[in-house]
Design a protein around this motif. Sequence first.
Motif, PDB file in Angstrom:
ATOM      1  N   GLU A  46     -12.764  15.949 -11.919  1.00 12.86           N
ATOM      2  CA  GLU A  46     -11.735  15.293 -12.705  1.00 12.86           C
ATOM      3  C   GLU A  46     -11.504  16.022 -14.016  1.00 12.86           C
ATOM      4  N   ILE A  48     -10.954  16.085 -17.828  1.00 17.96           N
ATOM      5  CA  ILE A  48     -11.334  15.161 -18.887  1.00 17.96           C
ATOM      6  C   ILE A  48     -10.781  15.544 -20.258  1.00 17.96           C
ATOM      7  N   ASN A  58      -5.522  16.442 -25.230  1.00 20.89           N
ATOM      8  CA  ASN A  58      -5.397  15.258 -24.391  1.00 20.89           C
ATOM      9  C   ASN A  58      -6.732  14.970 -23.735  1.00 20.89           C
ATOM     10  N   TYR A  59      -6.974  13.676 -23.499  1.00 22.45           N
ATOM     11  CA  TYR A  59      -8.256  13.256 -22.940  1.00 22.45           C
ATOM     12  C   TYR A  59      -8.049  12.237 -21.822  1.00 22.45           C
ATOM     13  N   ALA A  60      -8.973  12.246 -20.882  1.00 29.13           N
ATOM     14  CA  ALA A  60      -9.019  11.170 -19.910  1.00 29.13           C
ATOM     15  C   ALA A  60      -9.461   9.893 -20.620  1.00 29.13           C
ATOM     16  N   ASP A  61      -8.999   8.776 -20.099  1.00 28.57           N
ATOM     17  CA  ASP A  61      -9.360   7.492 -20.712  1.00 28.57           C
ATOM     18  C   ASP A  61     -10.874   7.288 -20.754  1.00 28.57           C
ATOM     19  N   SER A  62     -11.561   7.825 -19.767  1.00 31.29           N
ATOM     20  CA  SER A  62     -13.006   7.622 -19.662  1.00 31.29           C
ATOM     21  C   SER A  62     -13.785   8.275 -20.804  1.00 31.29           C
ATOM     22  N   LYS A  64     -12.052   9.238 -23.933  1.00 29.73           N
ATOM     23  CA  LYS A  64     -11.284   9.148 -25.174  1.00 29.73           C
ATOM     24  C   LYS A  64     -12.073   8.383 -26.228  1.00 29.73           C
ATOM     25  N   GLY A  65     -12.112   8.956 -27.430  1.00 29.45           N
ATOM     26  CA  GLY A  65     -12.845   8.339 -28.522  1.00 29.45           C
ATOM     27  C   GLY A  65     -14.302   8.743 -28.605  1.00 29.45           C
ATOM     28  N   ARG A  66     -14.800   9.399 -27.555  1.00 28.98           N
ATOM     29  CA  ARG A  66     -16.206   9.830 -27.550  1.00 28.98           C
ATOM     30  C   ARG A  66     -16.330  11.351 -27.488  1.00 28.98           C
TER      31      ARG A  66
END
Length: 114
Positions: A46, A48, A58-62, A64-66
């Motif tokens: 996937e 990421i 851009n980031y995968a939701d899984s 994002k923020g980390r």
Amino acid sequence: QVQLVESGGGLVQAGGSLRLSCAASGFIFSINTMNWYRQAPGKQRELIATVTSGGSRNYADSVKGRFTISRDNAENTVFLQMNSLKPEDTAVYYCNTYYRGAYWGKGTRVTVSS
């Protein structure tokens, strides 16, 4: 010859951090979009995180923020800073780019223990 070499993986406890690096060569790094993928056991690879030549991310939701993707064009290196790691982040992490075709590194393994 395009080469992508990942490093920085390892074993870390949940909540910990790791910084992955991908050293690139064989193409004009500064104008290429760079990507980080991961593949967990038994799952598909996937996407990421992505950073464009202009620095857009851009980031995968899984993640994002980390996780934070960044690049150093002077060193032809892309990084992935991973914070607040979770056991579900356990995977082999791959660097990827497209230059007259898709190129992949061999990956670096990240294991997050609970």
